[in-house]
Write a protein that holds these residues in place. Structure first.
Motif, short mmCIF file in Angstrom:
data_model
loop_
_atom_site.label_atom_id
_atom_site.label_comp_id
_atom_site.label_asym_id
_atom_site.label_seq_id
_atom_site.Cartn_x
_atom_site.Cartn_y
_atom_site.Cartn_z
N GLY A 1 0.87 -1.34 0.10
CA GLY A 1 -0.08 -0.24 0.13
C GLY A 1 0.70 1.37 0.03
O GLY A 1 1.93 1.46 0.53
N GLY A 2 0.25 2.21 -0.72
CA GLY A 2 1.18 3.66 -0.62
C GLY A 2 2.02 3.52 -1.80
O GLY A 2 2.17 2.70 -2.43
N GLN A 3 2.70 4.87 -1.90
CA GLN A 3 3.92 4.99 -2.67
C GLN A 3 5.09 5.38 -2.13
O GLN A 3 5.08 6.03 -1.06
N VAL A 4 6.22 5.13 -2.82
CA VAL A 4 7.44 5.79 -2.31
C VAL A 4 7.17 7.32 -2.42
O VAL A 4 6.90 8.01 -3.73
N SER A 5 7.36 8.15 -1.38
CA SER A 5 7.12 9.48 -1.39
C SER A 5 8.30 10.30 -2.28
O SER A 5 9.36 9.70 -2.12
N PHE B 1 12.06 -0.64 -0.27
CA PHE B 1 10.56 -0.35 -0.66
C PHE B 1 9.74 -1.53 -0.92
O PHE B 1 8.71 -1.12 -1.70
N ALA B 2 10.11 -2.54 -0.61
CA ALA B 2 9.37 -3.81 -0.91
C ALA B 2 9.16 -4.11 -2.31
O ALA B 2 7.94 -4.62 -2.64
N GLN B 3 10.13 -3.85 -3.13
CA GLN B 3 9.82 -4.29 -4.57
C GLN B 3 10.05 -5.52 -5.18
O GLN B 3 11.14 -6.11 -4.80
N GLU B 4 9.26 -5.97 -6.00
CA GLU B 4 9.45 -7.34 -6.65
C GLU B 4 10.59 -7.32 -7.61
O GLU B 4 11.35 -8.10 -7.67
N ALA B 5 10.71 -6.15 -8.36
CA ALA B 5 11.75 -6.05 -9.16
C ALA B 5 12.24 -4.65 -9.58
O ALA B 5 11.34 -3.78 -9.48
N VAL B 6 13.41 -4.47 -9.99
CA VAL B 6 13.66 -3.10 -10.70
C VAL B 6 14.35 -3.38 -12.04
O VAL B 6 15.17 -4.54 -12.15
N GLN C 1 -0.88 -10.20 -12.45
CA GLN C 1 -1.54 -9.10 -12.17
C GLN C 1 -0.50 -8.11 -12.91
O GLN C 1 0.55 -7.79 -12.80
N VAL C 2 -1.40 -7.23 -14.06
CA VAL C 2 -0.89 -5.86 -14.60
C VAL C 2 -0.99 -4.80 -13.54
O VAL C 2 -1.84 -4.68 -12.85
N VAL C 3 0.20 -4.42 -13.37
CA VAL C 3 0.35 -2.94 -12.35
C VAL C 3 0.71 -1.79 -13.20
O VAL C 3 1.82 -1.72 -14.03
N ARG C 4 0.12 -0.80 -12.97
CA ARG C 4 0.38 0.37 -13.64
C ARG C 4 0.77 1.54 -12.22
O ARG C 4 0.35 1.46 -11.14
N GLU C 5 1.87 2.30 -12.41
CA GLU C 5 2.28 2.95 -11.28
C GLU C 5 3.25 4.13 -11.84
O GLU C 5 3.86 3.90 -13.03
N PRO C 6 3.39 5.08 -11.07
CA PRO C 6 4.31 6.15 -11.32
C PRO C 6 5.67 5.60 -11.13
O PRO C 6 5.98 4.74 -10.30
N SER C 7 6.59 5.94 -12.03
CA SER C 7 8.06 5.49 -11.87
C SER C 7 8.97 6.51 -12.06
O SER C 7 8.76 7.76 -12.71
#
Length: 143
Positions: free
Chosen positions: A55-59, A127-132, A93-99
């Protein structure tokens, strides 16, 4: 040169044009075979998603702190581009996110490879990311 550029989507076209001009300096597209006045470099583009799976975003403040404390491992400079990303995670699941895209231009060596791997690992853990996503190209550039 220690430069961080923040570009809007409209600025992305300018960044891509700059990249194309840098590539124009390559005689054969092979590292080490650059036209006169150009040097061989590696260009890594790192794609950092800002959505946090729990939940949330990297501020903006967290991103700036990450940038200020981790990316100085590249004193030659870097570019940061705001982007809107989409990808399919391991769940399907397809994820759309600011990057954020970080473009690094550096000599090809073990030190740079280790610094990039550490940068990616730190972001993923913090930031608990699955991938970069990391994208690499051999380029010719001049300053």
């Amino acid at each position: 040169m220690n430069v961080a550029h923040r570009l809007s989507r409209a600025g992305m076209a300018g960044a891509l044009t700059t990249a194309a001009l840098m590539l124009a300096g390559c005689a054969t597209g092979q590292p080490g075979n650059c036209a006169e006045g150009f040097e061989a470099f590696e260009r890594d583009t790192l794609y950092f998603g800002r959505s946090i799976p729990t939940g949330g975003q990297v501020s903006d403040a967290d991103w700036t702190d990450f940038l200020d404390t981790r990316v100085p491992a590249f004193p030659q400079g870097f570019t940061v581009i705001d982007a809107a990303g989409q990808w399919r995670g391991a769940s399907g699941q397809v994820v759309r996110e600011p990057s954020k895209l970080v473009v690094l231009l550096h000599p090809r060596d073990a030190k740079a490879d280790a610094a990039i791997a550490a940068l990616i690992d730190t972001y993923r853990q913090r930031f608990a990311q699955e991938a970069v996503l990391q994208e690499r190209q051999a380029v010719c550039a001049r300053f």
